[in-house]
Write an enzyme that holds these catalytic residues in place. Structure first.
Site: not given
Length: 572
Positions: A122, A235, A237, A251, A254, A285, A350, A385
């Site tokens: 990730f 954040q 995304h 969404l 990821e 991100r 997000h 994050r």
């Protein structure tokens, strides 16, 4: 009180039934506490189910070199060193044990050939460390925690919305809420309260967040005197659906990039080479979001204003096995077969890195007896994050919040409820029914979302944020005139009128904090201050209520101990 209001008493009251709330409930029950869980929707419908890609934990099942030190370092670097270092340390050290608990309670993870929990790559993580269940990890986590909690025996109050926290002097005493179905009020008396209400995404029109995400928990805590921390860090995304319009913002996990998905612009260029040639699609991100936004802004975007995300170079069966939810999501919602053609994606609001300021060890806020965990709490993630860290955050700090809340409940006497506080909260909540021909709550919400999207979005500058603050002042005046029609029986207009108070509080906190931080760091990008400023690198923005005004100050981030400095100095 009990003759006028339905009343329930618990040692620990938990507001929110997502991953953090359920994990807190399980831990408080294990300590022998009486636990009540209040949730806005139905049990099992929490937004945690939308977390698809995996849970970050340095278990070293796939990459034997992984350990908590590397996870700590990745988290700190991803958060641009603004994280609460103790939270980042505890999170990295305790996450593997929390995963093993989930497994013992029945969670079914994907497996390696030798039977261990499989882990995937990730963005921002040095090693493959995301434990997953295909791309439905959050759903498995919620199911497991819910089954465990129900088996242990908490009381759950579904479709119930808290409108105010109650206090006995400086300490927390419970909450007043209403049943969404009938509109009747209900009082909860509790020695400890844990807020686990998630984020604030519904302040923006394009968001991956569900309808519950109206910042209620942060606003409740703020109104009760708690401090909020680093509210400028929101954040976006990088990959939400952009077409058709009805699904905009939903969404796209990821995990698509983790499994080898490639981002291209309309010319077919793999544009991440321009922004992060080392990590490419597995960059953090904030960087990927700004890259897609920049490609679109400079005319290289796709037909509907996004970028192409392509996994079709992988075998079709592999894609369907690894990304079953994404395959069905695009097939059903966009008529796109992701095994044959690319997805169209763009940034979507997000996650909130900011939130209620809590103690690292106990998750207690600055108000005695008030705890917070999960997205509603701040500190762990700093300025940005990393993917997968939210689910391990829920487990690690949900447990710590539940433990500390139950321990406090053993030490203190039962609080006294103040009937004047309760009656005033009821009166304020019912005021929209008293006004005729006032403002429409839906119109205020639409205008708020447009303002936040255009003026306090991915890129910010001083003039825009000033304009946003002026607009927020007008929205508050409009909210004071808001009126709703019909009865209190399941009245969505009334629900929104009450949620707007929370949305305006958190939106103002975001805007004021964004205006003050004159640098770009993590998810906070200032066009007029494009670089990191070392002077801001050790400062956290603190928001608190003084009278009717919102006040900001800066606190210095606590200095890291030597042994953690050495870990951060090591190369990958």
């Amino acid at each position: 009180m009990s003759d006028k209001f339905e009343t329930h008493e618990h040692d620990v009251l938990i507001i929110g039934a997502g991953g953090a709330g359920l994990r807190a409930a399980i831990e408080a029950l294990a300590q022998g506490a009486s636990v009540g869980v209040v949730c806005k929707s139905l049990l099992g419908k929490a937004h945690t189910v939308m977390a698809e890609g995996g849970i970050a934990a340095a278990m070293a099942n796939v990459d034997p070199a992984d350990n908590w030190r590397t996870h700590f370092r990745d988290t700190m670097r991803g958060g641009k060193m603004l994280n609460n270092w103790r939270m980042a340390q505890l999170h990295a050290q305790e996450a593997p044990a929390r995963i093993h608990e989930l497994e013992q309670w029945g969670a079914l993870f994907d497996r390696t050939e030798d039977g261990q929990i499989l882990q995937r790559a990730f963005g921002g993580h040095t090693f493959r460390r995301l434990c997953h269940v295909g791309d439905r990890t959050g759903l498995e986590m919620i199911r497991t925690l819910q089954d465990r909690g129900v088996h242990m025996g908490f009381d759950v109050y579904m479709e119930c919305t808290v409108v105010q926290l109650l206090k006995d002097g400086p300490r927390i005493a419970g909450a007043i809420a209403y049943w969404r179905e009938q509109g009747r009020f209900v009082v909860f008396k509790a020695k400890s309260v844990v807020i686990a209400t998630g984020g604030i995404g519904k302040a923006w029109p394009i968001t991956s967040n569900s309808w519950e995400y109206t910042g209620d928990g942060m606003a409740l805590a703020y109104e009760a005197g708690a401090e909020l921390l680093d509210m400028e860090f929101v954040q976006f995304h990088p990959t939400g659906m952009v077409w058709p319009p009805g699904v905009q913002g939903i969404l796209v996990t990821e995990a698509v990039r983790g499994e080898g998905g490639i981002l291209r612009n309309k010319s077919g260029e793999r544009f991440m080479e321009r922004y992060d040639p080392k990590r490419m699609e597995l960059s953090t991100r904030d960087i990927v979001s700004r890259a897609i936004y920049t490609e679109v802004r400079e005319g290289r975007g796709t037909e509907h204003g996004g970028a192409y995300l392509d996994i079709s170079h992988k075998p079709a069966e592999y894609v369907k096995r690894k990304l079953p939810s994404m395959y069905h999501q695009f097939k059903e919602l966009a008529d796109v077969d992701i095994t044959k053609e690319p997805m169209e994606v763009g940034p979507t609001c997000h996650y909130m890195m900011g939130g209620i300021r809590v103690d690292a060890e106990t998750a207690q806020s600055t108000v005695p007896g008030l705890f917070a965990a999960g997205e509603a709490a701040a500190g762990l993630h700093g300025a940005n994050r990393l993917g997968g860290n939210s689910l391990s955050d829920l487990l690690v700090f949900g447990r710590r919040a539940g433990l500390a809340a139950a321990n406090l409940a053993k030490q203190v006497s039962s609080p006294t409820l103040n009937s004047a506080q309760i009656e005033q909260a009821e009166k304020e909540a019912l005021e929209p029914f008293q006004r005729k021909d006032g403002e429409n709550p839906y119109a205020i919400h639409r205008d708020l979302q447009t303002t936040m999207q255009n003026l306090v979005g991915i890129f910010r500058n001083r003039d825009d944020v000033h304009r946003a603050l002026g607009a927020l002042q007008k929205f508050r005046q409009r909210l004071a005139r808001v009126s709703v029609e019909g009865s209190r029986m399941f009245n969505p207009g009334w629900h929104l009128a009450l949620e707007l108070k929370s949305l305006l509080i958190v939106s103002e906190a975001v805007a004021r904090s964004a205006l003050l931080r004159e640098e770009s760091r993590g998810a906070h990008s200032r066009i007029d201050f494009a670089n990191l400023d070392p002077a801001w690198g050790s400062k956290n923005n603190i928001v608190r209520r003084e009278g009717e005004a919102m006040k900001l100050r800066q606190d210095s981030r606590p200095e890291l101990p030597e042994e953690l400095k050495q870990i951060l100095a090591e190369e990958k």
